[in-house]
Design a protein around this motif. Structure first.
Motif, PDB file in Angstrom:
ATOM      1  N   GLU A   1      46.339  -2.965   0.717  1.00  0.00           N
ATOM      2  CA  GLU A   1      47.692  -2.772   0.188  1.00  0.00           C
ATOM      3  C   GLU A   1      48.664  -3.623   0.994  1.00  0.00           C
ATOM      4  N   SER A   2      49.767  -4.058   0.369  1.00  0.00           N
ATOM      5  CA  SER A   2      50.635  -5.054   0.990  1.00  0.00           C
ATOM      6  C   SER A   2      51.253  -4.574   2.303  1.00  0.00           C
TER       7      SER A   2
ATOM      8  N   ARG B   1      45.816  -7.587  -6.175  1.00  0.00           N
ATOM      9  CA  ARG B   1      44.526  -7.142  -5.618  1.00  0.00           C
ATOM     10  C   ARG B   1      43.481  -6.895  -6.701  1.00  0.00           C
TER      11      ARG B   1
ATOM     12  N   ASN C   1      50.427  -6.171  -4.503  1.00  0.00           N
ATOM     13  CA  ASN C   1      49.565  -5.029  -4.807  1.00  0.00           C
ATOM     14  C   ASN C   1      48.835  -5.199  -6.131  1.00  0.00           C
TER      15      ASN C   1
ATOM     16  N   VAL D   1      46.912 -10.713   0.773  1.00  0.00           N
ATOM     17  CA  VAL D   1      46.621  -9.372   0.257  1.00  0.00           C
ATOM     18  C   VAL D   1      45.477  -9.423  -0.741  1.00  0.00           C
TER      19      VAL D   1
ATOM     20  N   THR E   1      51.294   1.837  -1.839  1.00  0.00           N
ATOM     21  CA  THR E   1      52.173   1.718  -0.680  1.00  0.00           C
ATOM     22  C   THR E   1      52.637   3.081  -0.203  1.00  0.00           C
TER      23      THR E   1
ATOM     24  N   ASN F   1      53.454   0.279  -6.906  1.00  0.00           N
ATOM     25  CA  ASN F   1      53.919   0.742  -5.596  1.00  0.00           C
ATOM     26  C   ASN F   1      53.274   2.047  -5.145  1.00  0.00           C
TER      27      ASN F   1
ATOM     28  N   THR G   1      43.971   3.334  -2.514  1.00  0.00           N
ATOM     29  CA  THR G   1      44.686   2.987  -1.297  1.00  0.00           C
ATOM     30  C   THR G   1      43.792   2.257  -0.304  1.00  0.00           C
TER      31      THR G   1
ATOM     32  N   GLY H   1      56.188  -6.563  -2.464  1.00  0.00           N
ATOM     33  CA  GLY H   1      54.928  -5.823  -2.412  1.00  0.00           C
ATOM     34  C   GLY H   1      54.305  -5.566  -3.765  1.00  0.00           C
TER      35      GLY H   1
END
Length: 473
Positions: A77-78, A229, A226, A71, A306, A303, A4, A222
């Motif tokens: 994180e988005s 990354r 994500n 991002v 997020t 996700n 995260t 997202g």
């Protein structure tokens, strides 16, 4: 849980091939056949090919500039990145419909598709009969969700390895299905075929098809950012994502488009085995099941950050495994209670999210490109205390939400999501573009007139951006 935090360059392990495999695998397995078939219900093959190519590229392009590129650059994180526009609490509020509202629904759709494929496979080889108390497809769909939860527990590495193995099979599947439709119906028949009952004139139907595929691109939102990354280099992350989500995604879309026009069905489960023969057809069905499994894993893994970042102590108490189980249970409930509604309301739900996604893209683009001019304080994004750069008013930026409401209202005025009836100006502009432009303009003006004079949001620092030192890894 460490994933995260912003990912430093040395923590990013995916090569170009890894990124291409993951994004391409997700694109083929998730919506390819569905959106190709839906396009075939609106236009013929040539118009459909243009709509698929242009719509997908435009949707992904908008998403890249607003979210995917920054991002990857900052490694955050988005929805954490979105705090610069919406505020920390505001971004978490958006994550409720964009993540908690979307992910279980997508997972349920994917698992139901896998269950239908598996049921046909097992019935066709006489291993089971379809007459069960619980429909066999439902039981298998639940099994796919559980298995996806287990694989997702291995984190990004499990997702990478799974898609490295699956992507070549998926490419072969898509090409084989497209070729099979051509040999079955003939190339000239596919080119001459048109939709059975197009609802509007050719021009309006064409733009509806374009709009459908723009929203298909935006629907990665997202998740695409994500997963991006993890790319070791900007070039590998961006090109791997672009080729996977645009170029490779066209393979199943074209197969779905051709089969919808020539065979009356874009669902390969219905015609794969009769058309290809038992041995090859069953092999293809098995690959299709595996593809849906990989997409379920991607939805969960992509996700997870997020949810952990935006839902506070409860998410942290549940932990990584607890969140996986909670999402799986939610998707399982949808499969058990609303399987039929999944398909009947699919395109209306997609259009509804399109209204929100396009408006959010407009706000993020205005904030990053016009107001902050590409600068960001990553440390402040992860420290939501009142008085810091991105706290706004109690963690919420009302200007961004007003702009988003403006963009969504414009979208609905151009294309009503429930009935999908286009407004009088839709045929000239589609719905996504005016919605994004309206949100862009509203956010820019409201921020310059109302937010910047109060000194909130850290915009004054960005006005002297040439002297501002950006965060760098």
């Amino acid at each position: 849980m460490a994933e995260t935090l912003p990912l430093l360059p040395e923590e990013r392990s995916w090569s170009f091939i890894d990124m291409l495999s993951v994004k391409g695998g997700l694109a083929i397995a998730t919506w390819g056949f569905l959106f190709g078939g839906a396009t075939g219900q609106l236009v013929g093959f040539i118009d459909g090919l243009i709509a698929l190519t242009f719509g997908t590229a435009l949707g992904i392009g908008l998403l890249f500039f607003a979210l995917v590129i920054p991002v990857h650059r900052y490694g955050c994180e988005s929805f954490v990145f979105m705090r610069s526009a919406f505020g920390p609490r505001g971004s978490s509020l958006l994550a409720v419909p964009f993540v908690l509202g979307v992910v279980p629904f997508w997972m349920a759709i994917l698992a139901s598709m896998a269950g239908g494929s598996a049921e046909q496979l097992l019935v066709s080889i006489s291993l089971v009969t379809a007459a069960n108390e619980m429909p066999l497809s439902t039981a298998i769909a639940l099994g796919v969700l559980v298995l996806g939860c287990v694989v997702a527990a291995f984190g990004s590495e499990g997702l990478r390895l799974l898609n490295l193995a699956v992507l070549p099979l998926l490419v072969m599947l898509s090409l084989s299905l497209f070729v099979a439709v051509i040999f079955s119906s003939g190339w000239s028949a596919i080119l001459e075929a048109g939709p059975i009952a197009p609802p509007y004139d050719r021009g309006t139907s064409f733009l509806l098809a374009v709009e459908l595929n723009i929203v298909a691109g935006l629907s990665w939102f997202g998740l695409a950012a994500n997963l991006g990354r993890y790319g070791k280099s900007p070039r590998g992350a961006i090109w791997g994502s672009w080729l996977g989500l645009v170029v490779i995604s066209l393979l199943p879309c074209l197969a779905g488009l051709a089969s919808s026009l020539a065979l009356g069905s874009a669902d390969p489960v219905e015609w794969m085995t009769p058309l290809l023969g038992p041995a090859l057809g069953l092999s293809m069905l098995a690959v299709l099941i595996l593809a849906n499994l990989s997409s379920v894993v991607g939805m969960l893994q992509g996700n997870m950050a997020t949810i952990v970042q935006n839902f506070g102590p409860l998410a942290r108490r549940l932990g990584y495994g607890g969140i996986l189980v909670a999402l799986t249970l939610a998707a399982s409930g949808i499969v058990l209670l609303a399987t039929d509604a999944l398909y009947t309301g699919f395109y209306s739900i997609v259009a509804f999210f399109g209204a929100m996604f396009s408006a959010a893209i407009g706000v993020l683009s205005a904030d990053r490109l016009a107001l902050r001019r590409g600068t960001l304080l990553v440390g402040a994004l992860h420290d939501p205390r009142e008085g810091l750069s991105y706290a706004f008013w109690h963690g919420i930026n009302p200007a961004a939400f007003a702009a988003m409401a403006t963009g969504s209202a414009v979208y609905i005025a151009f294309l009503e999501p429930v009935s999908q009836v286009p407004g009088p100006m839709f045929a000239a502009t589609t719905a996504t573009l005016p919605a994004a432009l309206a949100a862009f303009a509203a956010h820019f003006l409201l921020t310059r007139w109302l937010v910047i004079p109060t000194g909130r949001g850290g915009y004054r620092k960005n006005l002297s951006w040439a002297r501002f030192s950006c965060f760098s890894h």
